[in-house]
Scaffold this motif. Structure first.
Motif, short mmCIF file in Angstrom:
data_model
loop_
_atom_site.label_atom_id
_atom_site.label_comp_id
_atom_site.label_asym_id
_atom_site.label_seq_id
_atom_site.Cartn_x
_atom_site.Cartn_y
_atom_site.Cartn_z
N ALA A 15 7.21 -1.24 5.78
CA ALA A 15 7.14 -0.62 7.11
C ALA A 15 8.12 0.54 7.21
O ALA A 15 7.78 1.60 7.75
CB ALA A 15 7.43 -1.66 8.20
N SER A 41 6.89 3.52 5.22
CA SER A 41 5.77 4.15 5.93
C SER A 41 6.26 5.00 7.10
O SER A 41 5.73 6.08 7.35
CB SER A 41 4.80 3.08 6.45
OG SER A 41 4.28 2.33 5.38
N LYS A 99 -3.90 9.26 6.21
CA LYS A 99 -4.65 8.05 6.52
C LYS A 99 -4.02 6.84 5.82
O LYS A 99 -3.85 5.77 6.43
CB LYS A 99 -6.10 8.22 6.08
CG LYS A 99 -6.96 7.01 6.29
CD LYS A 99 -8.36 7.25 5.74
CE LYS A 99 -9.10 5.93 5.66
NZ LYS A 99 -10.32 6.05 4.89
N LYS A 110 -0.66 5.83 7.51
CA LYS A 110 -0.89 5.14 8.79
C LYS A 110 -1.42 3.72 8.56
O LYS A 110 -1.02 2.78 9.25
CB LYS A 110 -1.84 5.93 9.67
CG LYS A 110 -1.21 7.19 10.23
CD LYS A 110 -2.19 7.97 11.08
CE LYS A 110 -1.52 9.22 11.63
NZ LYS A 110 -2.45 10.03 12.43
N LEU A 111 -2.30 3.56 7.59
CA LEU A 111 -2.86 2.24 7.30
C LEU A 111 -1.81 1.31 6.71
O LEU A 111 -1.76 0.12 7.06
CB LEU A 111 -4.06 2.37 6.35
CG LEU A 111 -4.86 1.10 6.10
CD1 LEU A 111 -5.33 0.49 7.42
CD2 LEU A 111 -6.05 1.41 5.22
N TYR A 144 1.38 1.34 7.31
CA TYR A 144 2.23 0.88 8.41
C TYR A 144 1.50 -0.11 9.30
O TYR A 144 2.07 -1.13 9.71
CB TYR A 144 2.75 2.05 9.25
CG TYR A 144 3.65 1.56 10.36
CD1 TYR A 144 4.93 1.13 10.08
CD2 TYR A 144 3.19 1.49 11.66
CE1 TYR A 144 5.75 0.64 11.09
CE2 TYR A 144 4.01 1.00 12.67
CZ TYR A 144 5.29 0.58 12.38
OH TYR A 144 6.09 0.08 13.37
N ALA A 145 0.24 0.15 9.58
CA ALA A 145 -0.53 -0.74 10.46
C ALA A 145 -0.64 -2.14 9.86
O ALA A 145 -0.63 -3.13 10.59
CB ALA A 145 -1.92 -0.17 10.72
N LEU A 146 -0.72 -2.23 8.54
CA LEU A 146 -0.84 -3.53 7.89
C LEU A 146 0.42 -4.38 8.03
O LEU A 146 0.34 -5.60 8.08
CB LEU A 146 -1.20 -3.35 6.41
CG LEU A 146 -2.62 -2.92 6.12
CD1 LEU A 146 -2.77 -2.50 4.67
CD2 LEU A 146 -3.59 -4.06 6.45
N GLU A 180 2.98 -3.74 10.41
CA GLU A 180 3.66 -3.49 11.67
C GLU A 180 4.27 -4.80 12.18
O GLU A 180 3.56 -5.80 12.33
CB GLU A 180 2.69 -2.92 12.69
CG GLU A 180 3.34 -2.49 13.95
CD GLU A 180 2.36 -1.81 14.90
OE1 GLU A 180 2.82 -1.33 15.95
OE2 GLU A 180 1.15 -1.78 14.61
N THR A 186 2.65 -7.07 14.89
CA THR A 186 1.33 -7.66 14.66
C THR A 186 1.33 -8.76 13.61
O THR A 186 0.32 -9.43 13.44
CB THR A 186 0.32 -6.57 14.23
OG1 THR A 186 0.73 -6.02 12.98
CG2 THR A 186 0.22 -5.48 15.29
N ARG A 241 -2.23 -9.21 4.11
CA ARG A 241 -1.87 -7.91 4.68
C ARG A 241 -0.75 -7.25 3.87
O ARG A 241 -0.79 -6.03 3.63
CB ARG A 241 -1.46 -8.07 6.13
CG ARG A 241 -2.66 -8.35 7.04
CD ARG A 241 -2.27 -8.63 8.45
NE ARG A 241 -1.62 -7.48 9.06
CZ ARG A 241 -1.19 -7.46 10.31
NH1 ARG A 241 -1.36 -8.52 11.08
NH2 ARG A 241 -0.61 -6.39 10.79
#
Length: 141
Positions: free
Chosen positions: A55, A58, A96, A99-100, A102-104, A106, A109, A125
């Protein structure tokens, strides 16, 4: 009557074995719970350490992405003075993947439940995010 006298002697080894076995099972169960909790805490820390590492990488990469031009043609002079890391190349695929990644991982979440589904989801994840990090690092090298 003589057989009753020696019955205790003949079964002495079996009684000591059974008594020792039962004590070992009780001690093992207690020690196993303690060791299991300790091992679980260690593995949980390692997993969250890895997700935090991904994280933070990212976030650094995301902050190094080129900014979109601001309306009115104003440049981002404040950032160029304050930032010490060079900006990343403009690449939509790179953006892309960052961002992905970090989203995985985060932190808000990710589930901290100790259920099979939650652990499986967490591990999946993090593994996918590690793959994204490898792709990003190859694109940047």
């Amino acid at each position: 009557m003589s057989s009753d006298l020696f019955d205790d002697v003949f079964t002495l080894e079996d009684r000591f074995y059974t008594e020792g076995y039962n004590q070992g099972v009780q001690d093992g169960a207690r020690a196993g719970r303690i060791e299991g909790r300790s091992f679980g805490m260690e593995k949980g820390f390692e997993k969250f350490l890895e997700s935090g590492r991904i994280a933070s990488k990212s976030l650094v990469w995301a902050n190094r992405l080129p900014k979109n031009p601001q309306p009115g043609g104003a440049s981002d002079e404040k950032c160029s003075e304050a930032c010490t890391l060079p900006p990343l190349p403009k690449n939509p695929r790179l953006e892309k993947n960052i961002k992905l990644a970090y989203a995985l991982v985060e932190p808000d979440t990710l589930s901290t439940e100790n259920s099979d589904e939650a652990v499986q989801d967490f591990d999946d994840r993090v593994k996918r995010a590690q793959g994204k990090v490898k792709i990003i690092e190859k694109m940047l090298s």
